[in-house]
Design an enzyme around this catalytic site. Structure first.
Site, PDB file in Angstrom:
ATOM      1  N   PRO A  31       0.780  -1.237   0.000  1.00  0.00           N
ATOM      2  CA  PRO A  31       0.000   0.000   0.000  1.00  0.00           C
ATOM      3  C   PRO A  31       0.814   1.292   0.000  1.00  0.00           C
ATOM      4  CG  PRO A  31       0.171  -0.813   2.226  1.00  0.00           C
ATOM      5  CD  PRO A  31       0.867  -1.826   1.338  1.00  0.00           C
ATOM      6  N   CYS A  32       2.121   1.234  -0.259  1.00  0.00           N
ATOM      7  CA  CYS A  32       2.962   2.412  -0.055  1.00  0.00           C
ATOM      8  C   CYS A  32       2.540   3.635  -0.872  1.00  0.00           C
ATOM      9  CB  CYS A  32       4.434   2.084  -0.286  1.00  0.00           C
ATOM     10  SG  CYS A  32       4.832   1.577  -1.954  1.00  0.00           S
ATOM     11  N   GLU A  33       1.982   3.445  -2.049  1.00  0.00           N
ATOM     12  CA  GLU A  33       1.586   4.578  -2.881  1.00  0.00           C
ATOM     13  C   GLU A  33       0.071   4.751  -2.981  1.00  0.00           C
ATOM     14  OE1 GLU A  33       3.585   6.896  -4.203  1.00  0.00           O
ATOM     15  OE2 GLU A  33       5.265   5.882  -3.227  1.00  0.00           O
TER      16      GLU A  33
END
Length: 152
Positions: free
Chosen positions: A114-116
């Site tokens: 989910p980093c971006e």
């Protein structure tokens, strides 16, 4: 935490678009003499670290064995999505697939990192993140699609 389960028959594995209408909750009950089945199990959980939803998933063969990452790339992730995962673009960072302990169930699940997610959703809309909109972008990576009727 939202679980979703879909079962695909051997026609789907070979590229057709038909999804079995009846959900099969126990892969061990499937008649493997007539068909080969893949069962995909999807879970949406909230990430307190990233403050966004995360799509966790596992795939199972007709005997109930968990699919390897190589199997997922061969049978579930489309060629187009594989290319997006390999090359540097917005989906590449968003679509990285990893495996970790499921935050609720406590055993290994794959997930789309989910980093971006926040920056992707901001580029789409400045409104509150709608779970249907988020899943319509993230889900197709691993064939977790939504009915168009949900957006009418």
């Amino acid at each position: 935490y939202l679980p979703i389960k879909k079962t695909y028959n051997n026609d789907v594995i070979e590229g057709e678009e038909e999804i079995l209408q009846e959900e099969i909750t126990d892969p061990a009950t499937v008649n493997t003499n007539a068909y080969s089945y893949l069962t995909m199990e999807y879970h949406i959980a909230y990430s307190p670290s990233y403050q966004v939803p995360v799509l966790y998933f596992n795939g199972y063969d007709s005997d109930g064995n968990v699919l390897s990452l190589d199997d997922l790339y061969q049978w579930i992730i489309s060629k187009e999505m594989q290319d997006n995962l390999k090359y540097s673009n917005r989906l590449s960072a968003q679509g990285s697939i990893s495996q970790e302990e499921h935050p609720i169930l406590g055993f290994p699940f794959y997930y789309i990192h989910p980093c971006e997610t926040q920056s992707m959703m901001r580029s789409i809309s400045h409104d509150i993140i709608n779970i249907k909109t988020w899943l319509s972008f993230i889900g197709p990576i691993i064939q977790c699609t939504l009915s168009h009727q949900l957006f009418i």
